[in-house]
Design an enzyme around this catalytic site. Structure first.
Site, PDB file in Angstrom:
ATOM      1  N   HIS A  24       0.839  -1.200   0.000  1.00 19.16           N
ATOM      2  CA  HIS A  24       0.000   0.000   0.000  1.00 19.16           C
ATOM      3  C   HIS A  24       0.877   1.254   0.000  1.00 19.16           C
ATOM      4  CE1 HIS A  24      -3.918  -2.059   1.029  1.00 19.16           C
ATOM      5  NE2 HIS A  24      -3.018  -3.022   1.112  1.00 19.16           N
ATOM      6  N   ASP A 123      -6.382   5.540   1.866  1.00 22.59           N
ATOM      7  CA  ASP A 123      -6.391   4.146   1.439  1.00 22.59           C
ATOM      8  C   ASP A 123      -7.824   3.640   1.535  1.00 22.59           C
ATOM      9  OD1 ASP A 123      -6.117   1.222   1.555  1.00 22.59           O
ATOM     10  OD2 ASP A 123      -3.980   1.656   1.694  1.00 22.59           O
TER      11      ASP A 123
END
Ligand code: UDP
Length: 486
Positions: A24, A123
């Site tokens: 990520h 995110d």
């Protein structure tokens, strides 16, 4: 606290907030850099733990030197610094421990930010960021770093359950087609669903959490996906029926390389964002190998293997006709009382003539090295994209999350690799390695290089991802003008 949104002349201030995991961070920091190139002010909000590792293994200060408006801020991930953060820690800890503490800290950073944050890029797994953004009146765009196909499958899980296609009955044929995910009716099988769908319990907490986060992603002002229209067009169309503003701006690492090269030339130093110490000696070893003769074997930053699985893989590689470069992350082999580490030492000793083993590789450089002819991968989305861009065919050994659906798409839709899902047997490893690297080498090399060509065009001037990123940049500017006026 009253925020000063009066200045209309300053550049937009964007806060980028990744989930505290390597895959990520990689893609979100690349997006942050792309926005910094566009002149935005950037705050990259990392966990204390990961930031310490970024500082240890990379020249992080260089980000701020190159982009004066780029700053790192850190918050807790909710766990004590000495927590091992390995195995299934993430899903186990997320709702009970991490979410609450991260939410509080995010709020505090936003409230105290000067200049104020004009737009959050959160995110997509951190749904609580939406609540904080709404409370403070800041626009939010979610970035889902996993594959669009998997995003769509996660979104469809309640429909699959409702249609009676889940749960999977313990004794049934895992090759049964799942027909209730629009766009995937012809190729998605039970075995290609995320592994938590294999549980008999449709109330499974991991499944519920993932579905909840996915559905929440669609409530943001827009959605960013690390893919290109040409790669995932049919699925992007499906996602757009639920969220009209979807920016497909990937593969981001390739888009960043294009824009940096255009601005500064090929020899420009690109940042690394690694959380482990990179062993560059493997590049010297690769330099001595013939073109397309080596298979690169790596299963990403989270996956663990059992001692038995590693031995099966290793025998398969050793018995194949190909040399290999194998990554075994520290503490990633599960064995009793240090057995895992012993087996790695033993394999290293026995592999000397046929392979090279490192703890952590410079993966992008490895995949682009002329000696590499194939990638034995777990199909994490970054690894999959890096392989596509480099034109390297894959052997897929997926473990969890989006990897099972990714490997199906690689093998069945794009036809740039073979899927070894659900098996770990040295004979099959040997056969697949020989297929990709020797017996069907030209076939796979051709399809992978065609795919690379199309994908690389997307990130060049005039390509779909290049234009989509320009639109995103423009839309953030417009959004921030509106927030300045408030
Ligand atoms: N990676 C690396 N060196 C390695 C193994 C992995 O630099 O030895 C990088 C890889 O390039 C990728 C990331 O780590 O960008 C892994 O992300 P991915 O989404 O593939 O898998 P995850 O780790 O999230 O399962």
């Amino acid at each position: 606290m009253e925020q000063d949104r009066s200045s209309q002349s300053r550049p937009p201030h964007v806060l980028v907030f990744p989930l505290p995991l390597q895959g990520h961070i990689n893609s979100m920091i690349k997006l942050a850099e792309l926005l910094a190139i566009a002149g935005f002010k950037l705050t990259f909000l990392n966990s204390h733990h990961n930031h310490e590792r970024l500082v240890k293994f990379n020249n992080i200060a260089a980000h701020s030197e190159r982009y004066p408006g780029f700053q790192f801020k850190t918050i807790t991930d909710g766990l004590p610094l000495n927590h091992p953060r390995s195995g299934s820690w993430f899903l186990d800890m997320f709702e009970d421990t991490m979410e609450l503490k991260m939410k509080e800290s995010l709020r505090e950073v936003l409230v105290n930010s000067s200049p104020p944050v004009d737009c959050i890029i959160g995110d997509g797994f951190l749904g609580f960021a939406l609540d904080v953004a709404k409370e403070l009146g800041i626009p939010i765009i979610f970035f889902r770093t996993s594959s669009p196909c998997c995003f769509w499958v996660y979104h469809s899980i309640p429909d699959i359950i409702q249609a009676g296609e889940l749960p999977i009955n313990g004794s049934e044929d895992m090759d049964r087609l799942i027909t209730t995910v629009p766009g995937m009716e012809t190729y998605l099988r039970c075995r290609d669903l995320p592994t938590f769908c294999r549980k008999l319990d449709i109330e499974d907490s991991s499944m519920k959490l993932v579905v909840k986060q996915t559905r929440k992603s669609l409530q943001a002002d827009a959605l960013i996906l690390n893919t290109a229209e040409e790669l995932d067009g049919p699925i992007l169309s499906q996602i757009r029926t639920k969220c009209p503003r979807v920016y497909a701006v990937g593969p981001l690492h390739a888009q960043l390389n294009t824009r940096l090269n255009a601005k500064h030339g090929e020899s420009y130093d690109h940042f690394s964002n690694t959380l482990w110490e990179v062993d560059k000696s493997c590049i010297f070893w690769l330099n001595k190998q013939p073109n397309r003769s080596v298979i690169y074997v790596s299963f990403g930053s989270i996956t663990s293997t059992s001692r038995e699985q590693l031995v099966e893989l290793w025998y398969g590689l050793l018995n194949s006709k190909t040399k290999f470069l194998l990554v075994v992350r520290p503490n990633s082999v599960i064995g009793k009382d240090g057995e895992g580490e012993d087996v790695v030492m033993e394999l290293m000793e026995k592999s000397k003539d046929r392979g090279y083993i490192v703890n952590w590789a410079p993966q992008e450089a490895v995949l682009n090295h002329p000696a590499i002819g194939g990638f034995f991968t777990h199909n994490g989305w970054n690894s999959t994209l890096e392989s596509i861009v480099a034109g390297v065919p894959m052997i897929c050994w997926p473990q969890f999350a989006d990897q099972h659906v990714n490997s199906r798409v690689v093998s069945e839709v794009w036809k740039i690799g073979l899927d070894m899902k659900d098996v770990c047997d040295s004979k099959i490893v040997e056969k697949m390695v020989n297929d990709v690297m020797v017996d069907r080498k030209e076939e796979f090399a051709k399809s992978a290089s065609e795919m690379a060509k199309v994908t690389n065009q997307c990130v060049n001037v005039g390509g779909s991802s290049y234009s989509n990123l320009d639109c995103l940049i423009e839309d953030i500017r417009i959004m921030s003008l509106k927030t300045h006026k408030k």
